[in-house]
Scaffold this active site. Structure first.
Site: not given
Ligand code: GLU
Length: 478
Positions: A102, A78, A107, A114
């Site tokens: 992150k 993600k 969790d 990215k």
């Molecule tokens: N781009 C956001 C971040 O840096 C959101 C990523 C997402 O929601 O997958 O956390």
């Protein structure tokens, strides 16, 4: 074991992140399989794509972009897709790594990824942006870099719900039999598979993080702060999606005083406090903050990072506080709304000085947290609250009636309303986000206070994430 400083004053974003991770790895207190540290840090895959798009001027333009996958320990992976003229592979890899840490911290059951595309979206018409986005999406989908169970992008700098809707549409076209197609991307418009509360989620998360910090007087003392957020002087860099919502909520709901806003064309300062909404309107109309009335304009906006204040929120770009300007920073508390706004070497200096930093992969985790809720909503194909909202109302009404008949008194109107209101999607998203930010803070704070050798929240937060990731790898086997 002390981590030696990087030799250069200008280290890359990825080097910075890796150094911060190395600094934390020594505190894990678990027996790691030898070499696991290297595996945890390494970016698994990065794909570079150069593709042509025929734009409305009739010419073929070649665009260059990347999608990096840092870790596959959880699927899907993600992370957002960034549109910016300066984006590069090092940056995308660093951001993908931060997504791993992150997601583990809050969790959200995802690996880190990215994407980035070299483009200045302000210089293109909506039609051309749509063409570019659709083509980039197609390239990524065909190569297996976007799918509901494999890799789920989201908005980042320069992209928003509009781009996500285009991406979802391309995925649906290419996969007409995938009933989960909406879950291939998050941050979509609510009318197209999105979830209420996602747009403001990252800023809201910054606010919830700060509120939780302010519930911990022993931690506030470290920053020399006391009392509540009411009246606290805040400097915010960047009035984009994250900075705008964070500053707006802190001002309007918590009574914080936004004394400076730093934007691309300079900064505006007013010790009595700025109206974030008014400044945002002004930027929408005029393109920047210059000539904003009732404030002092400072052409060298970045110099305002050094203003005296209680809370500094860098919410614009990476590498804003570096070896060059770190000595001037006077804020006792820094909340990283952006990813990577403080370089490793600057971070070393700040922590030596006892400046408290709520690190990016905690402070801005609200975005991916609500993305997680959106993904679940897409997979379950039902709006949160749809089944139980009225049920909660009926039960609340029954409690009110029971109270009234047992006491012979009328329940006051505000209590009656509170008791007999069922939670809708937005309320549930907010409560889930609040709970996530509080729980993660408590985990970080617990590690911080349990180990004398850990003297900063970033290292404590990395310890929390790394323990979870390392455990997953070791249980799973390589
Ligand atoms: N781009 C956001 C971040 O840096 C959101 C990523 C997402 O929601 O997958 O956390």
């Amino acid at each position: 074991m002390a981590t030696p400083p990087l030799p250069k004053t200008r280290n890359t974003f990825l080097e910075s992140v890796d150094r911060m991770v190395e600094r934390a790895l020594v505190h894990l207190d678990m027996e790691l399989t030898p070499g696991l540290e290297d595996h945890v840090k390494a970016c698994h895959t990065v794909i570079q794509i150069q593709f042509p798009v025929k734009l409305s001027d009739g010419r073929i333009h070649v665009f260059k972009g990347w999608r990096a996958v840092h870790s596959y320990h959880r699927l899907p992976v993600k992370g957002g897709i960034r549109y910016a003229p300066h984006v590069n592979q090092d940056e995308v890899e660093a951001l993908a790594a931060l997504m791993t840490y992150k997601c583990a911290l809050v969790d959200a059951p995802f690996g880190g990824s990215k994407g980035g595309l070299i483009i200045d979206p302000k210089k293109y018409s909506v039609e051309d942006l749509e063409r570019v986005t659709r083509r980039f999406a197609r390239e990524l989908i065909e190569k297996g870099y976007i799918s509901p169970g494999g890799n789920v992008p989201a908005p980042d700098m320069g992209t928003g719900s509009r781009e996500m809707a285009w991406i979802a549409d391309v995925y649906k076209d290419l996969n007409p039999h995938d009933i989960n197609y909406f879950a291939c991307v998050t941050g979509k418009p609510v009318t197209n598979g999105g979830i209420r509360g996602r747009v403001e989620a990252t800023g809201r998360g910054v606010q919830y993080a700060l509120r939780e910090f302010f519930r911990h007087p022993e931690d506030m003392k470290l920053a020399g702060l006391a009392g509540t957020l009411d009246g606290k002087r805040v400097v915010v860099q960047g009035l984009g999606n994250v900075g705008y919502h964070a500053a707006k909520f802190l001002e309007e709901e918590d009574g914080a005083r936004i004394i400076a806003i730093i934007e691309w064309d300079g900064a505006i300062v007013n010790q009595d406090g700025l109206s974030v909404e008014a400044v945002r309107q002004f930027i929408n109309e005029h393109g920047g903050v210059k000539n904003y009335p009732n404030a002092t304009y400072v052409a060298d906006g970045r110099s305002c990072l050094s203003l005296e204040c209680d809370i500094l929120i860098p919410a614009a770009l990476e590498s804003q506080i570096t070896s060059e300007n770190v000595d001037g920073i006077r804020a006792p508390l820094i909340v990283e709304g952006a990813n990577g706004p403080i370089t490793f070497n600057a971070d070393e200096k700040l922590r030596a000085r006892g400046v408290v930093i709520l690190p990016d992969f905690y402070a801005n985790a609200g975005g991916v947290t609500v993305s997680y809720f959106e993904w679940i909503k897409n997979l379950s194909r039902i709006r949160f609250g749809r089944m139980q909202r009225r049920m909660d109302e009926y039960r609340g009404q029954a409690i009110v009636h029971a109270l009234e008949s047992l006491t012979g008194k009328e329940v006051p109107a505000h209590l009656r309303a509170e008791l007999s209101t069922g939670a809708d999607e937005l309320a549930l998203v907010r409560s889930g986000l609040d709970d996530t930010m509080r729980t993660a803070y408590q985990e970080i704070s617990e590690v911080f206070h349990s180990k004398d050798e850990i003297t900063d929240f970033r290292t404590a937060a990395f310890v929390v994430s790394l323990r979870k990731i390392a455990r997953t790898y070791m249980e799973m086997g390589i």
